[in-house]
Each structure stands twice: as C-alpha cells, then as structure tokens.
Design a protein around this motif. Structure first.
Motif, PDB file in Angstrom:
ATOM      1  N   ILE A 133      62.147  14.004  62.739  1.00 32.50           N
ATOM      2  CA  ILE A 133      62.041  14.976  63.828  1.00 32.50           C
ATOM      3  C   ILE A 133      60.721  14.624  64.515  1.00 32.50           C
ATOM      4  CG2 ILE A 133      61.770  17.409  64.426  1.00 32.50           C
ATOM      5  CD1 ILE A 133      63.289  17.945  61.698  1.00 32.50           C
ATOM      6  N   VAL A 134      60.805  14.202  65.780  1.00 39.27           N
ATOM      7  CA  VAL A 134      59.598  13.718  66.462  1.00 39.27           C
ATOM      8  C   VAL A 134      59.065  14.808  67.392  1.00 39.27           C
ATOM      9  CG1 VAL A 134      60.134  11.279  66.264  1.00 39.27           C
ATOM     10  CG2 VAL A 134      61.030  12.569  68.216  1.00 39.27           C
ATOM     11  N   LYS A 135      57.738  14.961  67.431  1.00 45.99           N
ATOM     12  CA  LYS A 135      57.123  16.113  68.091  1.00 45.99           C
ATOM     13  C   LYS A 135      55.919  15.668  68.915  1.00 45.99           C
ATOM     14  CE  LYS A 135      58.270  18.638  63.849  1.00 45.99           C
ATOM     15  NZ  LYS A 135      57.778  19.495  62.752  1.00 45.99           N
ATOM     16  N   MET A 136      55.675  16.396  69.976  1.00 52.10           N
ATOM     17  CA  MET A 136      54.511  16.136  70.825  1.00 52.10           C
ATOM     18  C   MET A 136      53.986  17.462  71.337  1.00 52.10           C
ATOM     19  SD  MET A 136      52.362  14.111  72.343  1.00 52.10           S
ATOM     20  CE  MET A 136      53.073  12.509  72.004  1.00 52.10           C
ATOM     21  N   SER A 137      52.670  17.675  71.236  1.00 54.18           N
ATOM     22  CA  SER A 137      52.090  18.883  71.836  1.00 54.18           C
ATOM     23  C   SER A 137      50.902  18.492  72.702  1.00 54.18           C
ATOM     24  CB  SER A 137      51.676  19.893  70.762  1.00 54.18           C
ATOM     25  OG  SER A 137      50.706  19.356  69.899  1.00 54.18           O
ATOM     26  N   LYS A 138      50.799  19.182  73.850  1.00 54.71           N
ATOM     27  CA  LYS A 138      49.768  18.905  74.849  1.00 54.71           C
ATOM     28  C   LYS A 138      49.014  20.198  75.158  1.00 54.71           C
ATOM     29  CE  LYS A 138      51.458  14.690  75.990  1.00 54.71           C
ATOM     30  NZ  LYS A 138      50.684  13.442  75.772  1.00 54.71           N
ATOM     31  N   HIS A 139      47.758  20.038  75.544  1.00 60.46           N
ATOM     32  CA  HIS A 139      47.023  21.187  76.072  1.00 60.46           C
ATOM     33  C   HIS A 139      47.598  21.561  77.434  1.00 60.46           C
ATOM     34  CE1 HIS A 139      43.874  21.390  73.068  1.00 60.46           C
ATOM     35  NE2 HIS A 139      43.657  20.083  73.180  1.00 60.46           N
ATOM     36  N   SER A 140      47.714  22.851  77.677  1.00 58.81           N
ATOM     37  CA  SER A 140      48.105  23.324  79.008  1.00 58.81           C
ATOM     38  C   SER A 140      46.875  23.884  79.708  1.00 58.81           C
ATOM     39  CB  SER A 140      49.181  24.404  78.892  1.00 58.81           C
ATOM     40  OG  SER A 140      49.496  24.916  80.164  1.00 58.81           O
ATOM     41  N   PHE A 204      68.925  12.825  71.622  1.00 63.77           N
ATOM     42  CA  PHE A 204      69.196  13.832  70.596  1.00 63.77           C
ATOM     43  C   PHE A 204      68.962  15.235  71.186  1.00 63.77           C
ATOM     44  CE2 PHE A 204      68.649  10.112  68.015  1.00 63.77           C
ATOM     45  CZ  PHE A 204      69.336  10.341  66.836  1.00 63.77           C
ATOM     46  N   LYS A 205      69.292  16.252  70.425  1.00 62.66           N
ATOM     47  CA  LYS A 205      68.972  17.612  70.865  1.00 62.66           C
ATOM     48  C   LYS A 205      67.461  17.725  71.006  1.00 62.66           C
ATOM     49  CE  LYS A 205      71.238  21.196  69.261  1.00 62.66           C
ATOM     50  NZ  LYS A 205      71.706  22.317  68.392  1.00 62.66           N
ATOM     51  N   THR A 206      67.012  18.147  72.176  1.00 63.11           N
ATOM     52  CA  THR A 206      65.574  18.260  72.433  1.00 63.11           C
ATOM     53  C   THR A 206      65.210  19.679  72.838  1.00 63.11           C
ATOM     54  OG1 THR A 206      65.883  17.520  74.736  1.00 63.11           O
ATOM     55  CG2 THR A 206      65.273  15.838  73.114  1.00 63.11           C
ATOM     56  N   PHE A 207      63.928  20.003  72.671  1.00 59.47           N
ATOM     57  CA  PHE A 207      63.393  21.320  73.006  1.00 59.47           C
ATOM     58  C   PHE A 207      62.092  21.149  73.786  1.00 59.47           C
ATOM     59  CE2 PHE A 207      65.758  21.591  69.089  1.00 59.47           C
ATOM     60  CZ  PHE A 207      66.500  22.755  69.197  1.00 59.47           C
ATOM     61  N   PHE A 208      61.855  22.070  74.690  1.00 58.00           N
ATOM     62  CA  PHE A 208      60.591  22.112  75.434  1.00 58.00           C
ATOM     63  C   PHE A 208      60.038  23.529  75.351  1.00 58.00           C
ATOM     64  CE2 PHE A 208      62.653  18.432  77.080  1.00 58.00           C
ATOM     65  CZ  PHE A 208      61.656  17.588  77.558  1.00 58.00           C
ATOM     66  N   ASP A 209      58.762  23.647  75.075  1.00 58.07           N
ATOM     67  CA  ASP A 209      58.105  24.952  75.012  1.00 58.07           C
ATOM     68  C   ASP A 209      56.929  24.938  75.982  1.00 58.07           C
ATOM     69  OD1 ASP A 209      56.007  26.907  74.075  1.00 58.07           O
ATOM     70  OD2 ASP A 209      57.620  27.438  72.698  1.00 58.07           O
ATOM     71  N   TRP A 221      60.014  18.327  71.527  1.00 55.01           N
ATOM     72  CA  TRP A 221      60.382  17.693  70.260  1.00 55.01           C
ATOM     73  C   TRP A 221      61.877  17.415  70.249  1.00 55.01           C
ATOM     74  CZ3 TRP A 221      58.920  22.722  70.978  1.00 55.01           C
ATOM     75  CH2 TRP A 221      59.728  23.755  70.489  1.00 55.01           C
ATOM     76  N   ALA A 222      62.282  16.539  69.327  1.00 55.33           N
ATOM     77  CA  ALA A 222      63.681  16.126  69.229  1.00 55.33           C
ATOM     78  C   ALA A 222      64.098  16.062  67.777  1.00 55.33           C
ATOM     79  CB  ALA A 222      63.880  14.762  69.889  1.00 55.33           C
ATOM     80  N   GLU A 223      65.400  16.294  67.545  1.00 55.33           N
ATOM     81  CA  GLU A 223      65.925  16.324  66.179  1.00 55.33           C
ATOM     82  C   GLU A 223      66.239  14.931  65.625  1.00 55.33           C
ATOM     83  OE1 GLU A 223      69.134  19.106  65.882  1.00 55.33           O
ATOM     84  OE2 GLU A 223      67.780  20.824  65.967  1.00 55.33           O
ATOM     85  N   GLY A 224      65.765  13.913  66.294  1.00 59.11           N
ATOM     86  CA  GLY A 224      65.966  12.541  65.835  1.00 59.11           C
ATOM     87  C   GLY A 224      65.471  11.579  66.877  1.00 59.11           C
ATOM     88  N   GLY A 225      65.650  10.291  66.602  1.00 58.25           N
ATOM     89  CA  GLY A 225      65.291   9.293  67.587  1.00 58.25           C
ATOM     90  C   GLY A 225      63.800   9.034  67.657  1.00 58.25           C
TER      91      GLY A 225
END
Length: 799
Positions: A133-140, A204-209, A221-225
C-alpha cells in the motif's frame, strides 16, 4: 478502506538515508540504505515525474494514461550536491531532496515553497494481496484550495474533502457520494496565487485527502502498485491544466453534428416510436442531430444484433433517419451473453478472449442479457477483434456513433457491483489482477470501440461516448456523468461536474439533461436545457420508467424555451467548434471555472455556479425553483448582458433579474462572436453569410473562428479556415483586422457584422483603406453592416 489515520500505523516504513545517486540523461536516481530507489525524471522545466520502488529495482514502465506521441524537453537541468541535500534545478523550479530521509521539496526560482513533503513517501506491506500500500503526504499551505479529480459530485473546491477513485456503477448517486464512474487522479493546488498539479498515475483503488483529517496535510495513497506521480508547475492554473492535458492526450476534432442536440431514452422502440420522436422534432422545429437506441434494439440484449420484430430493416431505417438529418447512435455493453448459438460469443470463446478467474474459469456475471462473459480489453488481440465487430453496424447499416455503457465494468447481483478482485487481465503484456485493471477497463473498451468505429466510418470521423473512464480516455471518447436524478440538487451537481471534467482534461462531456432517474417538472427540465446547451455534449436522456421526457412532454412554454435555447446552441456552433479546436490543439478547457479564469481574485476560489463557456461567454444557470433572477459574481473585465446588451462592470457580485425563458449570460467586451443561421440539423443548409456579433470595448481584444468541412480529415492537410480578428476600440473609432490561415473555402461570402454597445454614430467606413458609402454596407439604425468575408481591415469612424 484505508483511512488517513492508518497512514500513521506502526506497519509503515519510510526511506532511510540516501547513500548515493546517479544521473542518466534526464533521470536522476537516489539510492537509500534500506534499498529504496527514488527516480526523478525531468520531462519539461515545469513537469517532473517521481517514481519510488521498495524492491531495489523498478518494474516495467507502462501506462495507459500517458500519450506516447507527446514530445518533451527542457531548457535547464543541473544536479547539485550540498552537505545535507541534493538540488535539481530547471529554468522554472528547483527540487530539494533531503539526504537524511529522501523527503522532497519543490520551490519556484524565487525560493518560495510550492509543495513540500510532510511524511513524504511511505508504504505498508500488504501480505493479503502481495505488494505494497503506497502512501504520500504533503504539507498544505495556509489558504490552499484544491480542484480537479474528474466528475466528483462535490463542491468545486475540494478543500476538506476525502475522495475515493474506483469506477463504480452508481445509479441515482447523490451529492458527495464516493466513488463514481470515472477515475481521474489529477488535482490542482492553488496557494499564494501560484498553481501546481499532481497526477498520481496508479490504476489501483486510490484515495485523496485534502486536509480532511489533518488540517494542514494533503495525502494520497493506493491499495497497490507504485508510488508514481507527476508534478506540474504553473504558476497559472491554465499552464497546469494544459500541460496535464498534453501529457495524457487530446482528442481529434469530432464531427460538427456531435456538437448539436441529441435525444435519448431507455428505450425508443419499435421503429415506429423512433420515427414518431424524430418527426415531432422536425414538426416543432426544435433542432436535433442525434437519436439514440438503447439496449432494446438488440436481440435479447446481445451486442451487435438487432431485434427484427422491433427493427425489421435497420439499414433502411437508419438511411431514412439520415435523410431527415438524424444520425443514429447505438449502445454497446461489454457483457457478452453466454449462448452457444450467438456468433460473437462463439468467436470470443474460440479465441480465448474472455477474462478469467484466477483458478481458470471464465469470469461469469449477470448483466442485461443474463449470464455473460466479458472480453479482456487490456489484451491488444481482443481490442483488434472487438474493433472488427463494428463493420456491419457502421459500414453496412450506417450507424454514426457508438455508446459504451456498463463498462466500469458493472455486474448485477454481487456486493461490489463489479468483477471479483482475482480476475486476471493481460494488461498489454503486463499480466495482473482486476485490482489493477478495474479502473482502466472502461477506457480500454472505449479505445477498442473507437478503433473499430474509426476504421469503418472513414473517411468520416468517429463518435464514441463512454460512462467509465480513466485519465487519457479523452483521446478516444466523449463521456457523460452516468445515472443522475431529476432533482434541483442534481442540476447543481451537473454544473460542477462539467466544470471539473473540463479542467481535468476530459472536455467532451455532458449530463443527462432533465435527469435519468425520476421525473423532472417542466420548470426543472427547462432550467436544465438552459444549462445543458452550454455543455460540450448536449443530450436529454431518461430511464423511461417514469413517463415521457421529450421537450414536448412539459407543455407549450417549455417547448418554446427548449427551442429558443437549442436554436441558440446551433447559432453558436462555429463558436463551439472553435472552442473544441482550441482544446484539441492547445489543451485549453472548453469550460472554465471562474478560479481558472482569474486565480488572483480570491472571490473566485469558492465560486461554483458561474463558468466561462469558451473564452468569451459567461454563463450562470438558475439552480432553484420559482426564481426570477439570482445573485452571481462577475469576474474581472466588463461584460455585456447577452439579452439586453447592457454593459456591466466586473469583479463584483450583483443581482441579475431574468425571465423564465432566460438565464444570466454575459459576453466579454471586445469579443467577436460568430453565429450560423438556425438549422434543424448540422449541414441542413448552405448559407451565404456568417454573422459576427461585435461587442464594443475601449481597448484591444482578439477573437478566432475555426472552420473546416465539419467532418472528415482534410483539415489535417491544411484544408481549414482559421480567422483571427484583432479588435481595437477607441473613443470614436473601431479598427478590426483579420488574419486568415488555411486553404478551406467556406460556403459563405459575406459577414453580417452586428455592432453592439457602440458609443458613437457612424460617420465613415473604410474597408482595406478604401472609403465605402454607408448605403453599400447596408448600415442602418440597427448598427449592422454586410461586408466581404475576405477583408483585411475594417475601420469605422464615428461622430
């Protein structure tokens, strides 16, 4: 579903210290102690790709979204090593990579932070499925706004929202519902008057917050790849959107008839019903170009067949409709009925073209025909076979367009409404499970359909429409927003979805006018038509189980309003066609939210209703019942009320009174708007005159008109006409200069020039430095004149 809180769980792993780097032309590789590789590729000075792998090597690089014909290049690329970080510099941005933890920061050349990692890249081993599960977080940044992500049914500004990307059949969806039919993992950030974009190319299924869970953190983040994303720098939003659209590709010009009005219902049958509908349009003189046949035209819902009881001679019927100006569009779904006597099923079975479950059997699911198997459109051989199936429909019967539905893919009577995750796909030689292929299944079906229709429609241009799509689908197909509802809320949603789709690279989109589910009132239908004619794709469509939804179903007043607005669309066809030409050539969105038009004006950042249609027409729909007007925001500049020609100063909110047969429409001062005469269908008549509505301005403005044969490919050989008009207005003087390109000769020989808002009486007119008498140009009290279309300079002098 993974939540943002779980991004912080104890299983997360992070890159450790960078121990070395190497450069290979435009790519720089950074290697960490714990075997992470970060690959940064400079595609343009303002377009940078980031790829991370946790395996110590990269898998084969493959994407359905990227347009491989696009050329890339940069002016500057320097890599500098400092004591605590590396720096990559281009002429537009510089990128800092911390040695300690591989966190990335991107800055403009003045040193202002554009986008910085918070936790940056991290991942979690997914032992259930294998992989990460690959993830990325950035400062806003403070005051940051977020836009894009395709047809989300939310406020245009996504600040505070979390969204999910998983193509899903969502009948009668509602506001803020997630997920919907399309997956466009591209967003635009805007802060401190600077715009950037992120395209997370992961199917893959992805999410944005967008600061939903943590106030100053944006994450995806994504549930794969793979963690694989592109960064675009503006600083103008227009730069971000056009660069993204170039990267994922642009369509070819559609035939002009596709920009006319279309009528659809589930379902028009038998033939007598279809003819009754088309005859009524001609009788009432409501222009219409497209008539659609839904699943009931088929024999037992078997694709590429006809129900001979309802349609005994489809070739004759299609020809007769064409003679009356109607182009026939038919639906084709992916589900192929399991039937040993059905030729399409037999061919696919013999060639092993259907999707399979992990342990061998074909994927079986229920759709309209009953039990079905499903072609694997990620296999090039299957796409080639599918394309060939269109020969009879297009070449022999004469169908002009194909409508792909249910291609999320939708499956009935199962909890997830789609294939199970263990289904296997070829993925163009990169075998994978449905977890990876799901989001691009619909696009690959539309691609195969496009290739077939284009092959058999040639030398004419193809027309495809799809319900499901992934980034890049715009290269093959138009789209619509799926099964909406006849409600005022959905009118609001449709307005936002079109703006969002346009700035997400998929311009040729519309909604089901009037709503697909349930029954609109006459007032709602009229208000929807008034909005829908300003959307690139314009079609009424309904489920049909609640009554009639043709324009004449709601009484005389609604018939008149429909006719008035559809006629306006047909008059504006050269303007709309020019919008499309700009989209195809420059990646310019056809609809522009106010924030796109003027990102410097903070008032535009949360506006949802108003939008710019093309470059010069401002539209603000009426979205509430019983309205006799509405409050709206006029952006920078001065604007003419289209209905009254009153000039209004912009950059302010105002109340605009309207009648039931009007919505607020404004034209930017200095604009030259081309208009055709009203036709009942595209190509009905040849005409000797093009109207140009010229809106006076004290100052300069440019306008363009693009024309060609309205179909076919001669425009690629220079047989087009591109006219650029330069308007220069002074106190008592107007100069209009015309520059012409292309070899296409239009049928008309004259311009009828309507002068709007002229602050003086005309004393003298010169055309190409020769004085002409006022009688010769037929100038009269209405301030219009008729002149030769090939003038170079028109000079109007006043008293």
């Amino acid at each position: 579903m993974i939540t943002n809180t779980e991004l912080e769980n104890k299983g997360d792993q992070y890159p450790s210290r960078i121990i070395s780097f190497e450069q290979d032309v435009d790519s720089i590789f950074f290697y960490t102690e714990n075997n992470i590789i970060l690959k940064i590729t400079i595609l343009r000075d303002s377009l940078i790709r980031f790829r991370y792998t946790t395996k110590g090597y990269f898998s084969k690089d493959f994407s359905y979204a990227i347009d491989k014909t696009q050329s890339h290049g940069y002016n500057q690329l320097d890599v500098i090593e400092e004591s605590t970080f590396y720096m990559i510099k281009t002429s537009k941005v510089f990128c800092k990579i911390n040695k300690k933890d591989a966190k990335v920061g991107i800055f403009d050349i003045d040193g202002s932070a554009i986008l910085e990692d918070e936790n940056g890249f991290h991942w979690e081993e997914c032992y259930e499925h294998g992989g990460n599960i690959v993830k990325m977080s950035k400062h806003s940044k403070d005051g940051e706004s977020f836009y894009g992500l395709g047809d989300k049914a939310s406020h245009l500004n996504l600040k505070g929202k979390r969204v999910e990307n998983w193509a899903m059949d969502q009948y009668a969806f509602h506001k803020d519902q997630e997920p919907l039919y399309k997956v466009v993992p591209f967003y635009i950030g805007l802060h401190h008057n600077k715009s950037y974009g992120i395209f997370f190319d992961n199917t893959f299924k992805t999410f944005f917050d967008f600061c939903h869970e943590r106030r100053n953190v944006t994450s995806f983040w994504a549930e794969g790849g793979e963690m694989n994303y592109y960064f675009f720098y503006g600083p103008k939003m227009s730069d971000v959107v056009t660069t993204y659209t170039h990267l994922t590709g642009k369509p070819e010009l559609p035939p002009m008839w596709t920009l006319g009005y279309h009528q659809c219902k589930w379902s028009y049958y038998p033939e007598s019903k279809v003819k009754e509908i088309t005859s009524k349009f001609r009788e009432l003189k409501i222009p219409c170009d497209g008539i659609y046949l839904d699943i009931d035209y088929m024999d037992g819902f078997r694709c590429f067949t006809w129900n001979k009881e309802y349609f005994p001679d489809p070739k004759r019927m299609v020809a007769e409709l064409a003679k009356d100006g109607f182009k026939t569009v038919v639906i084709i779904d992916p589900g192929i009925k399991i039937d040993k006597d059905y030729w399409v099923y037999k061919e696919a079975l013999e060639n092993d073209y259907f999707c399979k479950r992990a342990d061998g059997p074909y994927m079986k699911g229920k759709v309209w025909p009953g039990e079905c198997n499903f072609p694997d459109y990620t296999n090039p051989a299957v796409r080639e076979w599918w394309a060939g199936l269109f020969k009879e429909l297009i070449s022999e019967i004469g169908v002009k367009g194909v409508w792909n539905d249910m291609n999320e893919p939708a499956v009935m009577e199962v909890p997830g409404k789609t294939f199970p995750p263990d289904v296997r796909h070829d993925y163009d030689g990169n075998p994978c499970s449905h977890r990876k292929a799901h989001n691009i299944y619909g696009t690959q079906m539309a691609r195969a359909t496009y290739e077939g229709v284009k092959r058999f429609a040639y030398p004419k241009r193809p027309f495809i429409i799809t319900r499901s799509a992934y980034s890049g689908a715009q290269r093959y197909t138009s789209s619509w927003t799926g099964d909406n509802v006849a409600s005022w809320e959905h009118l609001w949603i449709a307005n936002i979805q079109m703006q969002r789709m346009s700035m997400s690279g998929m311009g040729f989109t519309g909604s089901d006018i009037g709503g697909f589910a349930e029954q609109p009132s006459g007032e709602l239908y009229a208000r929807w038509i008034q909005l829908g004619v300003f959307h690139p794709f314009c079609r009424t469509h309904s489920s049909g189980d609640h009554g009639e939804q043709e324009p004449w179903s709601f009484g005389t007043e609604v018939i008149d309003i429909t006719r008035k607005f559809v006629e306006l669309r047909y008059q504006l066809l050269p303007y709309l066609y020019t919008m499309f030409w700009n989209y195809v050539n420059d990646g310019t969105p056809m609809l522009k939210p106010l924030v796109y038009f003027d990102q410097e004006d903070m008032h535009t950042h949360y506006r949802t209703d108003e939008f710019i249609f093309g470059n010069q027409i401002l539209v603000c729909p009426i979205l509430e019942p019983n309205a006799q007007g509405r409050r709206m925001y006029l952006p920078k500049g001065n604007w003419y009320n289209y209905w009254t020609n009153e000039l209004v100063e912009g950059k302010r909110e105002l109340w605009v009174s309207t009648k039931f047969d009007e919505i607020p429409v404004f034209v930017k001062e200095g604009s030259i708007i081309p208009k055709y005469p009203v036709q009942q269908y595209v190509g009905e008549m040849q005409f000797d005159e093009l109207t140009l509505d010229v809106y006076y301005k004290l100052g300069k403005e440019k306008s363009t008109v693009y024309e060609d044969a309205q179909d076919g490919y001669d425009y690629n050989k220079g047989r087009f006409s591109l006219r650029t008009f330069s308007f220069n207005g002074k106190d008592k003087e107007i100069i209009i200069q015309q520059h012409k390109e292309g070899t296409f000769e239009t049928t008309y020989s004259k311009f009828k020039i309507n002068l709007k808002g002229l602050p003086f009486k005309v004393k003298k007119i010169e055309i190409d430095n020769e004085k002409v008498t006022l009688e010769k140009v037929q100038l009269n009290g209405d301030n219009f004149l008729i002149i030769d279309k090939d003038f170079s300079e028109l000079h109007i002098i006043g008293i």
